[in-house]
Design a protein around this motif. Structure first.
Motif, PDB file in Angstrom:
ATOM      1  N   GLY A 485       0.831  -1.201   0.000  1.00 56.85           N
ATOM      2  CA  GLY A 485       0.000   0.000   0.000  1.00 56.85           C
ATOM      3  C   GLY A 485       0.864   1.248   0.000  1.00 56.85           C
ATOM      4  N   ALA A 486       0.347   2.311   0.567  1.00 56.63           N
ATOM      5  CA  ALA A 486       1.073   3.587   0.572  1.00 56.63           C
ATOM      6  C   ALA A 486       2.414   3.413   1.286  1.00 56.63           C
ATOM      7  CB  ALA A 486       0.236   4.650   1.265  1.00 56.63           C
ATOM      8  N   SER A 487       3.506   3.780   0.607  1.00 56.35           N
ATOM      9  CA  SER A 487       4.840   3.511   1.158  1.00 56.35           C
ATOM     10  C   SER A 487       5.373   4.648   2.019  1.00 56.35           C
ATOM     11  CB  SER A 487       5.820   3.272   0.014  1.00 56.35           C
ATOM     12  OG  SER A 487       5.933   4.467  -0.760  1.00 56.35           O
ATOM     13  N   GLY A 488       4.910   5.860   1.738  1.00 57.41           N
ATOM     14  CA  GLY A 488       5.531   7.010   2.400  1.00 57.41           C
ATOM     15  C   GLY A 488       6.916   7.289   1.834  1.00 57.41           C
ATOM     16  N   TYR A 489       7.196   6.754   0.634  1.00 53.13           N
ATOM     17  CA  TYR A 489       8.512   6.938   0.009  1.00 53.13           C
ATOM     18  C   TYR A 489       8.913   8.416  -0.037  1.00 53.13           C
ATOM     19  CZ  TYR A 489      12.336   7.114  -3.294  1.00 53.13           C
ATOM     20  OH  TYR A 489      13.560   7.367  -3.866  1.00 53.13           O
ATOM     21  N   GLY A 490      10.152   8.666   0.318  1.00 52.19           N
ATOM     22  CA  GLY A 490      10.700  10.016   0.207  1.00 52.19           C
ATOM     23  C   GLY A 490      10.882  10.695   1.556  1.00 52.19           C
ATOM     24  N   VAL A 491      10.072  10.332   2.541  1.00 55.59           N
ATOM     25  CA  VAL A 491      10.223  10.973   3.852  1.00 55.59           C
ATOM     26  C   VAL A 491      11.565  10.573   4.458  1.00 55.59           C
ATOM     27  CG1 VAL A 491       9.261  11.247   6.159  1.00 55.59           C
ATOM     28  CG2 VAL A 491       7.714  11.011   4.201  1.00 55.59           C
ATOM     29  N   ARG A 492      11.875   9.284   4.388  1.00 51.11           N
ATOM     30  CA  ARG A 492      13.142   8.815   4.964  1.00 51.11           C
ATOM     31  C   ARG A 492      14.328   9.335   4.158  1.00 51.11           C
ATOM     32  NH1 ARG A 492      11.553   2.615   4.798  1.00 51.11           N
ATOM     33  NH2 ARG A 492      13.538   2.216   5.810  1.00 51.11           N
ATOM     34  N   LEU A 493      14.196   9.319   2.854  1.00 48.91           N
ATOM     35  CA  LEU A 493      15.261   9.815   1.974  1.00 48.91           C
ATOM     36  C   LEU A 493      15.604  11.267   2.288  1.00 48.91           C
ATOM     37  CD1 LEU A 493      16.956   9.709  -0.749  1.00 48.91           C
ATOM     38  CD2 LEU A 493      14.867  10.501  -1.873  1.00 48.91           C
ATOM     39  N   LEU A 494      14.578  12.102   2.384  1.00 50.22           N
ATOM     40  CA  LEU A 494      14.829  13.540   2.523  1.00 50.22           C
ATOM     41  C   LEU A 494      15.168  13.911   3.957  1.00 50.22           C
ATOM     42  CD1 LEU A 494      12.179  14.763  -0.038  1.00 50.22           C
ATOM     43  CD2 LEU A 494      14.647  14.538  -0.361  1.00 50.22           C
ATOM     44  N   ASP A 495      14.655  13.171   4.918  1.00 51.64           N
ATOM     45  CA  ASP A 495      15.100  13.369   6.303  1.00 51.64           C
ATOM     46  C   ASP A 495      16.596  13.072   6.385  1.00 51.64           C
ATOM     47  OD1 ASP A 495      14.846  13.646   9.248  1.00 51.64           O
ATOM     48  OD2 ASP A 495      15.324  11.505   9.214  1.00 51.64           O
ATOM     49  N   GLN A 496      17.033  12.004   5.752  1.00 47.68           N
ATOM     50  CA  GLN A 496      18.453  11.650   5.746  1.00 47.68           C
ATOM     51  C   GLN A 496      19.287  12.733   5.058  1.00 47.68           C
ATOM     52  OE1 GLN A 496      20.261   9.423   7.234  1.00 47.68           O
ATOM     53  NE2 GLN A 496      22.116  10.110   6.171  1.00 47.68           N
ATOM     54  N   LEU A 497      18.784  13.241   3.933  1.00 50.09           N
ATOM     55  CA  LEU A 497      19.500  14.305   3.211  1.00 50.09           C
ATOM     56  C   LEU A 497      19.680  15.527   4.108  1.00 50.09           C
ATOM     57  CD1 LEU A 497      20.462  15.297   0.241  1.00 50.09           C
ATOM     58  CD2 LEU A 497      18.322  16.588   0.322  1.00 50.09           C
ATOM     59  N   VAL A 498      18.614  15.914   4.797  1.00 54.26           N
ATOM     60  CA  VAL A 498      18.662  17.090   5.677  1.00 54.26           C
ATOM     61  C   VAL A 498      19.626  16.832   6.840  1.00 54.26           C
ATOM     62  CG1 VAL A 498      17.321  18.534   7.263  1.00 54.26           C
ATOM     63  CG2 VAL A 498      16.395  17.954   5.004  1.00 54.26           C
ATOM     64  N   ARG A 499      19.499  15.660   7.465  1.00 57.65           N
ATOM     65  CA  ARG A 499      20.386  15.313   8.581  1.00 57.65           C
ATOM     66  C   ARG A 499      21.846  15.404   8.161  1.00 57.65           C
ATOM     67  NH1 ARG A 499      18.565  10.042  12.270  1.00 57.65           N
ATOM     68  NH2 ARG A 499      16.337  10.154  11.861  1.00 57.65           N
ATOM     69  N   ALA A 500      22.146  14.907   6.958  1.00 63.00           N
ATOM     70  CA  ALA A 500      23.546  14.794   6.540  1.00 63.00           C
ATOM     71  C   ALA A 500      24.141  16.126   6.089  1.00 63.00           C
ATOM     72  CB  ALA A 500      23.670  13.756   5.427  1.00 63.00           C
ATOM     73  N   HIS A 501      23.328  17.051   5.548  1.00 62.16           N
ATOM     74  CA  HIS A 501      23.930  18.219   4.874  1.00 62.16           C
ATOM     75  C   HIS A 501      23.370  19.594   5.210  1.00 62.16           C
ATOM     76  CE1 HIS A 501      26.291  15.593   2.351  1.00 62.16           C
ATOM     77  NE2 HIS A 501      25.200  14.908   2.080  1.00 62.16           N
ATOM     78  N   TYR A 502      22.186  19.683   5.744  1.00 59.84           N
ATOM     79  CA  TYR A 502      21.574  21.016   5.792  1.00 59.84           C
ATOM     80  C   TYR A 502      21.273  21.541   7.183  1.00 59.84           C
ATOM     81  CZ  TYR A 502      21.454  20.290   0.827  1.00 59.84           C
ATOM     82  OH  TYR A 502      21.848  20.048  -0.453  1.00 59.84           O
ATOM     83  N   GLU A 503      21.756  20.839   8.223  1.00 59.97           N
ATOM     84  CA  GLU A 503      21.469  21.336   9.569  1.00 59.97           C
ATOM     85  C   GLU A 503      22.657  22.097  10.135  1.00 59.97           C
ATOM     86  OE1 GLU A 503      18.801  19.184  12.157  1.00 59.97           O
ATOM     87  OE2 GLU A 503      18.858  17.517  10.734  1.00 59.97           O
ATOM     88  N   GLY A 504      22.366  23.283  10.694  1.00 62.66           N
ATOM     89  CA  GLY A 504      23.417  24.146  11.223  1.00 62.66           C
ATOM     90  C   GLY A 504      23.847  23.748  12.620  1.00 62.66           C
TER      91      GLY A 504
END
Ligand code: BES
Ligand code: MN
Ligand code: ZN
Length: 504
Positions: A485-504
């Motif tokens: 069913g609904a995967s929620g794809y992208g939430v984990r990907l983009l949370d990881q992207l933010v964690r790795a590169h965009y937090e001050g």
């Protein structure tokens, strides 16, 4: 999610009920808790290990039912694989599959012991936090419209206790993961709902509820969008009885002195896609209720980032419309003027997602001057032909952003594959009568044509487009952290992207 499974952390003890899982590394090596249970059962675990094919490979397990000498109903031996290769992705899969096994057994309570593993580069608290995330993600179900389903046909597991020597450290490590699962569940819930329940107006109500999480919300109605000149988005909405909306969410978490320029996420929120006058065949059309998954992912991501108080400024923008055929619907051949001023010949009213995103992207870059923009959309059937249901298509004007997304995909397990953009493809969407048309050369490179179209609205901002048509709805059910069913794809990907590169 109707009956959420709870996660608890505790010190290691032999449970008095339910099902207990212990880890086994290759080749057939029990951890400390496993050895303890082996003793209590007079060697049942070692016998099980010796008797079968199971030897502790990652992704495998074996179950001992009603073990003598213990009060639990079953002991599950789960494979961790080679100690040197244990990573977050494998541990999340392990958590999800343990929950799957416990549900299959009808267990109401379960426990999993996380022992220190010699030779592993990851310590028990971090292991426990990953296992717990996978367990939560795998526990999801959407049963609200079943009024007659028997309890025995529903997921049974009410609580999973993760046992280890330092439960307090595990609990701390798990907190952001718990927020992440909350975000994924919100997305899955929104995407699972049928289109008679979730249409643009009701989705704006879900979004307004995020004010509780500390998110600033702004909703634009038709009149406001007319004023802004969003003729591209509005043209799509023209045939529907449901009013269109543009919703803007802002999370301002950047600490003083950090980059205040926001990271922007934009989602396609077509709450139902009939194709419009270029109507789709009826076979399978019901799937088009998930054509708002891009928007659903942006909303779930915002909830996750606010929940864990991410140290970054984020803006989420979703275009919410329904694509219907009607006496007032837009026609093939119509020309619309987008907010950017560029005109578009609408060759095919079923290529509507790009028309919605054109105005959402332009508005976002003009208003917020974001450091990066990432849009998500169930944009083309062609991307499913290219990549199947294993990775999303990534299109970008920026190599660094692309590299970061590819790495975040590998880390999170929500993978992306970079696809091309280029001048020759761009030329394919030139129109004889307007600045561009909304399709390229028929079936040729359909996903690229769609991406080229979007690129004409990003105004040079570092940007990535994720075509998630193959990822938003899972029919496979073979990923233990993604139920069918609904995967929620992208939430984990983009949370990881933010964690790795965009937090001050
Ligand atoms: N929402 C669809 C794409 C889609 C297809 C999503 C299958 C999920 C599963 C999109 O709006 C669409 O209809 N795209 C057309 C584009 C074509 C008319 C150029 C398509 O893919 O056929
Ligand atoms: Mn369509
Ligand atoms: Zn669509």
């Amino acid at each position: 999610m109707d009956n959420p499974m709870k996660i608890a952390f505790s010190e290691i003890a032999t449970p008095a009920k339910g099902v207990v899982a212990v880890v086994v590394t290759e080749e057939r090596t029990l951890g400390a808790t496993g050895r303890q249970l082996d003793e209590q059962t007079g060697g049942a675990l070692s016998r099980a290990l010796a008797a079968g094919r199971f030897k502790g490979k990652q992704g495998t397990s074996t179950t001992i039912v009603a073990p003598h000498g213990l009060d639990v109903d079953a002991v599950i031996l789960v494979g961790l694989g080679k100690p040197g290769k244990i990573d977050g992705r494998g541990l999340r899969a392990l958590g999800g599959s343990v929950v799957g096994k416990m549900n299959a057994a009808g267990a109401k309570a379960g426990a999993v012991a996380v022992d220190a593993v010699d030779g592993a580069s990851i310590a028990p608290p971090a292991m426990a936090a990953e296992i717990a995330l996978g367990a939560r993600l795998g526990s999801y179900s959407f049963d609200k419209y079943h009024t007659k389903k028997k309890d025995e046909d529903k997921k049974s597991l009410g609580e999973l206790t993760v046992m280890l020597d330092d439960p307090a450290a595990a609990e701390d490590a798990f907190t952001p993961n718990d927020n992440l699962a909350d975000g994924v569940f919100l997305t899955r819930d929104m995407v699972s709902e049928p289109s008679n329940v979730k249409y643009p107006k009701t989705i704006t109500e879900d979004i307004e509820a995020l004010v509780e999480d500390g998110i600033e919300v702004e909703i634009f109605d038709r009149e406001k969008m007319v004023g802004l000149g969003m003729g591209s988005l509005l043209g799509v909405a023209q045939g529907s009885e449901h009013e269109p909306y543009l919703a803007i969410m802002r999370w301002n978490g950047a600490p003083e002195g950090a980059d205040a320029q926001p990271v922007a996420f934009i989602g396609k929120g077509v709450t139902f896609d009939t194709g419009g006058i270029s109507i789709k065949p009826s076979q399978g059309m019901e799937e088009m209720k998930y054509d708002m998954a891009g928007a659903g992912t942006v909303v779930g991501l915002m909830k996750c980032l606010a929940g864990r108080k991410a140290r970054v400024n984020v803006v989420g923008v979703v275009g919410l419309v329904e694509n219907m055929p009607d006496g007032k619907a837009q026609r093939p051949g119509d020309v619309v003027t987008s907010m950017s001023g560029q005109t578009i010949e609408v060759i095919n009213t079923d290529a509507e997602g790009r028309l919605v995103l054109a105005d959402a992207l332009w508005y976002t870059q003009e208003t917020y001057k974001p450091q990066i923009m990432i849009n998500l959309a169930t944009l083309t059937g062609a991307i499913i032909i290219c990549l199947g249901t294993y990775q999303a298509g990534l299109f970008s004007n920026n190599d660094e952003l692309s590299e970061r997304l590819i790495a975040a995909g590998k880390e999170s397990g929500e993978e992306v594959w970079r696809m091309p953009l280029g001048e020759r493809y761009d030329k394919d969407i030139d129109s004889a009568i307007a600045d561009m048309k909304n399709v390229g050369k028929g079936r040729e490179a359909g996903s690229v044509a769609a991406a080229q179209f979007l690129q004409r609205f990003v105004n040079g901002v570092p940007w990535a487009h994720l075509d998630i048509a193959g990822m938003a709805w899972m029919k496979r059910g073979d990923d233990p952290t993604v139920p069918k069913g609904a995967s929620g794809y992208g939430v984990r990907l983009l949370d990881q992207l933010v964690r790795a590169h965009y937090e001050g």
